[in-house]
Design an enzyme around this catalytic site. Structure first.
Site, PDB file in Angstrom:
ATOM      1  N   HIS A  50       0.825  -1.194   0.000  1.00  0.00           N
ATOM      2  CA  HIS A  50       0.000   0.000   0.000  1.00  0.00           C
ATOM      3  C   HIS A  50       0.867   1.255   0.000  1.00  0.00           C
ATOM      4  CE1 HIS A  50      -3.764  -2.161   1.834  1.00  0.00           C
ATOM      5  NE2 HIS A  50      -3.444  -2.598   0.632  1.00  0.00           N
ATOM      6  N   GLU A  52       1.033   3.835   2.019  1.00  0.00           N
ATOM      7  CA  GLU A  52       1.665   4.189   3.283  1.00  0.00           C
ATOM      8  C   GLU A  52       2.894   3.335   3.549  1.00  0.00           C
ATOM      9  OE1 GLU A  52      -2.842   4.036   4.208  1.00  0.00           O
ATOM     10  OE2 GLU A  52      -1.477   3.286   2.669  1.00  0.00           O
ATOM     11  N   TRP A 171     -11.063   5.531 -39.675  1.00  0.00           N
ATOM     12  CA  TRP A 171     -11.226   6.106 -38.347  1.00  0.00           C
ATOM     13  C   TRP A 171     -12.197   7.266 -38.426  1.00  0.00           C
ATOM     14  CZ3 TRP A 171      -9.226   3.258 -34.634  1.00  0.00           C
ATOM     15  CH2 TRP A 171      -8.127   2.465 -34.923  1.00  0.00           C
ATOM     16  N   ARG A 208      -1.215   1.791 -26.953  1.00  0.00           N
ATOM     17  CA  ARG A 208      -0.115   1.995 -27.892  1.00  0.00           C
ATOM     18  C   ARG A 208       0.405   3.426 -27.808  1.00  0.00           C
ATOM     19  NH1 ARG A 208      -3.827  -1.153 -30.524  1.00  0.00           N
ATOM     20  NH2 ARG A 208      -4.654   0.512 -31.864  1.00  0.00           N
TER      21      ARG A 208
END
Length: 329
Positions: A50, A52, A171, A208
């Site tokens: 964690h 801490e 696209w 990517r």
């Protein structure tokens, strides 16, 4: 530096763990002494150690008398994977602990802070709470609703089409918007598509972007009819999940799921009211007779559509516009 600024810095550190710590939250921690930051930590991949524990190990004996800033209450339960952070912090000798928000996990809620106070440590709670909750939104939603936070990404034309009539969709948006999508992938635990997208596009579903290739989320396919993911699929080498229903999706012990499926998957999740956030990338093009972003989602009246979504953010990437919507509940 003020307590507010220091907590903001700790919260920003927590973003380094997004998409990598599930089922644990992504937490950030600073240790400050004599006005200087002497150690930093954030939750590591897999959820341990964690934040801490990382910061305290770096600080060592210098932690005595210092102040600790952490974005989430130190855990109070002992795990087979490591000790309770509340005990580690109590034994470290720090004089004060500043907590942005209490842990919603019932094994800890309030108990971590109480244990620190019992050890004679000054504890404050609430500085930067809204910012911390936003940084751990997926974890908090999973604790409160029992399922991951689900983000739906849509790339569409001005007239709301996500592909040409023949299915061509690569696209719609430009390279800047697509790069931002890859960044969003890097912040998720799981990336999801439906069977239609798997078979039509054979997507890689990886990240990517230079330097972030190792942040690709685990791929998943949502399909009630697919028996197995083909070994020839590009994502097959990355231990993909095959989910037969939205119940399987809700049962995942992860914090954030990023959905890039087609209209059928979008419709299924919207109809089930499981979408918590939408990223709508809108390109300045008109397609006309193409596929819409979603099909029927079960609304009977137009009035039922109002009041469900709040516009939280708008950004511009090249010629494209991003609109971020949050589900109002």
């Amino acid at each position: 530096m003020s307590a507010v600024r220091l907590m903001e810095a700790a919260i920003r550190l927590s973003h380094r763990g997004l998409g990598r710590t599930a089922p644990n939250p992504n937490v950030g921690c600073l240790i400050v002494k004599d006005g200087m930051v002497i150690a930093r930590g954030w939750t590591q991949p897999g959820g341990r150690p964690h934040a801490e524990a990382v910061a305290l190990e770096i600080a060592g004996e210098a932690a005595r008398g210092a102040e600790l800033y952490v974005s989430l209450e130190p855990c109070a339960h002992v795990s087979a994977r490591g000790p309770a952070c509340a005990d580690l912090v109590a034994a470290s000798g720090v004089s004060a602990v500043h907590i942005a928000v209490l842990d919603p996990d019932p094994r800890t809620t309030g108990q971590g802070a109480a244990r620190l106070r019992d050890a004679g440590i000054v504890v404050t709670v609430g500085t930067g709470e809204a910012m911390a909750r936003a940084a751990m939104a997926g974890f908090f939603l999973r604790m409160e609703r029992g399922r991951p936070r689900i983000t739906l990404k849509l790339a569409m034309s001005i007239d709301g089409r996500v592909s040409m009539p023949g299915g061509e969709s690569q696209w719609i948006t430009g390279p800047e918007a697509r790069a931002h999508v890859h960044l969003q992938r890097a912040l998720a635990d799981v990336i999801l598509v439906g069977r239609g997208t798997l078979e039509a596009d054979d997507p890689s579903l990886d990240v990517r972007l230079p330097g972030l290739q190792d942040r690709s989320p685990r791929p998943a396919v949502l399909s009630a009819t697919l028996d197995a993911i083909p070994a020839s699929a590009k994502l097959a080498a990355r231990d993909p999940l095959l989910l037969a229903s939205v119940d399987d999706l809700c049962g995942l012990t992860v914090n954030d799921v990023f959905v890039e499926g087609g209209p059928a998957t979008a419709s299924t999740l919207l109809a089930a009211d499981l979408v918590d956030r939408m990223l709508v990338y809108r390109a300045p093009i008109v397609i006309g007779d193409g596929a819409p972003g979603a099909g029927r989602i079960g609304l009977e009246r137009l009035s039922d559509a109002h009041g469900r979504w709040r516009l939280d953010e708008t950004r511009t990437f090249g010629n494209d516009r991003l609109e971020v919507y949050a589900r109002t509940r």
